[in-house]
Scaffold this motif. Structure first.
Motif, PDB file in Angstrom:
ATOM      1  N   ILE A  77     -11.883  -0.407  -8.987  1.00 17.13           N
ATOM      2  CA  ILE A  77     -11.835   0.757  -9.896  1.00 17.13           C
ATOM      3  C   ILE A  77     -11.656   0.147 -11.251  1.00 17.13           C
ATOM      4  O   ILE A  77     -11.230  -0.687 -11.634  1.00 17.13           O
ATOM      5  CB  ILE A  77     -10.422   1.411  -9.392  1.00 17.13           C
ATOM      6  CG1 ILE A  77     -10.368   1.952  -7.849  1.00 17.13           C
ATOM      7  CG2 ILE A  77     -10.327   2.725 -10.244  1.00 17.13           C
ATOM      8  CD1 ILE A  77      -8.939   2.220  -7.211  1.00 17.13           C
ATOM      9  N   THR A  91      -2.918   4.700 -10.036  1.00 17.38           N
ATOM     10  CA  THR A  91      -4.106   4.933  -9.580  1.00 17.38           C
ATOM     11  C   THR A  91      -4.325   4.082  -8.213  1.00 17.38           C
ATOM     12  O   THR A  91      -5.035   4.726  -7.228  1.00 17.38           O
ATOM     13  CB  THR A  91      -5.378   4.284 -10.579  1.00 17.38           C
ATOM     14  OG1 THR A  91      -5.270   5.025 -11.671  1.00 17.38           O
ATOM     15  CG2 THR A  91      -6.710   4.377 -10.097  1.00 17.38           C
ATOM     16  N   GLU A  95      -5.471   5.605  -4.565  1.00 11.88           N
ATOM     17  CA  GLU A  95      -6.867   5.218  -4.053  1.00 11.88           C
ATOM     18  C   GLU A  95      -6.793   4.279  -2.621  1.00 11.88           C
ATOM     19  O   GLU A  95      -7.585   4.129  -2.261  1.00 11.88           O
ATOM     20  CB  GLU A  95      -7.629   4.616  -5.204  1.00 11.88           C
ATOM     21  CG  GLU A  95      -7.879   5.275  -6.260  1.00 11.88           C
ATOM     22  CD  GLU A  95      -9.012   6.667  -5.894  1.00 11.88           C
ATOM     23  OE1 GLU A  95      -9.887   6.321  -4.944  1.00 11.88           O
ATOM     24  OE2 GLU A  95      -8.664   7.671  -6.539  1.00 11.88           O
TER      25      GLU A  95
END
Length: 331
Positions: A77, A91, A95
């Motif tokens: 990412i 994040t 994810e």
């Protein structure tokens, strides 16, 4: 074997590209099977010795996994803008493909038993937080782990309200997220209380306080699983040459503001001693930020940086702490 991974390893990256491959390679001899490694580059422009960025390193490592460890899934990412370690961790948690998570700093390495040891302890204990033992390294040489207070002093269970007390009051376990297995649902509960901030300071501490508030069971083991390197990464000595970068440091104030608001709304869940200690942690955070201003911020930015510090932390609070620091220095 199922294609779905059983565990997610979360690796934040910012200016640690020169050590990233070493970190990733330490997962190849893992005795645990079927897991994913999720890498999040936080808008870094760093390169390794071969002038490769993190995405190139990821692609090369993915090829290696395909040949040597096809059971390891690797994902990448990228934050187009640098958001800071707090939002990078958020994040990664959001994810992650599994309920079972392990944070690994990209400038550290892990022992071959890292995941299997923590996973087995998780299955046996049913704990939402499982903490293993980390070896501590300074300039490549192992030093006593007490130097950083990184390891648990509790072997076995802590439950309910004693988890927060065990962290804040008796210091039986640490706020470091590395070397731990944590459930994703617990981390999502913690992040739900934390405002979006491009923050580089106090992230582990605040996240872990919320984890301790919501966790029902903690389990500590003394098996070495992790190699923690204290010579790399973003530290308070890193030179700060822009106000944008400095604001990310100052924004840690909002983490404490949100925490105090939560405590006020849920005061019955906290003892007076716990509240006093959290206030002390806040004061220490501001002291460290003032020291960082003096030691790391470019001299040309000092005046504007001090004004920004006061905007985030409150002028009166800053003046009070600065006065305390000056009086302590005279003694």
């Amino acid at each position: 074997m199922s294609d779905k991974p059983l565990l997610s390893v979360l690796v934040p990256v910012f200016h640690t590209e020169h050590l990233l491959r070493q970190c990733l390679d330490s997962f190849l001899p893992q005795t645990f099977m079927n897991f994913e490694i999720l890498i999040c580059d936080d808008g870094s422009d760093g390169r390794d010795k071969k002038n490769h960025n993190s995405h190139h390193i990821y692609k090369e490592f993915k090829k290696t996994c395909k040949k040597q460890r096809p059971d390891i899934k690797v994902r990448f990412i990228y934050h187009k803008k640098n958001l800071g370690i707090l939002e990078t961790r958020r994040t990664l948690v959001e994810e992650a493909a599994t309920e079972i998570l392990c944070f690994t700093d990209s400038d550290d390495t892990v022992l071959p038993n890292y995941l299997k040891t923590l996973f087995n302890a998780y299955q046996e204990s049913g704990a939402q937080i499982v903490q293993g033992h980390a070896k501590l390294f300074l300039n490549g040489k192992e030093v006593p782990s007490e130097t950083k207070g990184i390891n648990t002093k509790t072997l076995g269970y802590i439950e309910g309200s004693q988890i927060l007390d065990g962290f804040l009051v008796t210091h039986m376990h640490s706020s470091y997220l590395i070397g731990k297995l944590v459930t994703r649902s617990l981390l999502l509960q913690a992040f739900a209380q934390i405002p979006f901030l491009q923050c580089t300071m106090s992230d582990d501490l605040i996240i872990y306080i919320y984890m301790c508030i919501f966790a029902k069971k903690y389990y500590g083991i003394d098996t070495p699983v992790y190699n923690y390197n204290i010579t790399e990464g973003i530290t308070s000595r890193t030179k700060i040459t822009t106000l944008e970068r400095w604001e990310k440091v100052c924004s840690a104030a909002s983490l404490y503001t949100a925490l105090f608001a939560y405590i006020q709304d849920n005061s019955e869940a906290f003892t007076q001693q716990q509240q006093t200690i959290i206030k002390l942690l806040c004061r220490n955070a501001l002291k460290n930020t003032i020291l960082q201003l003096r030691n790391a911020v470019d001299s040309s930015l000092q005046k504007e940086a001090h004004q920004m510090l006061c905007q985030w932390w409150g002028e009166h609070f800053v003046e009070t702490i600065e006065k305390e620091m000056a009086e302590a220095q005279k003694k």
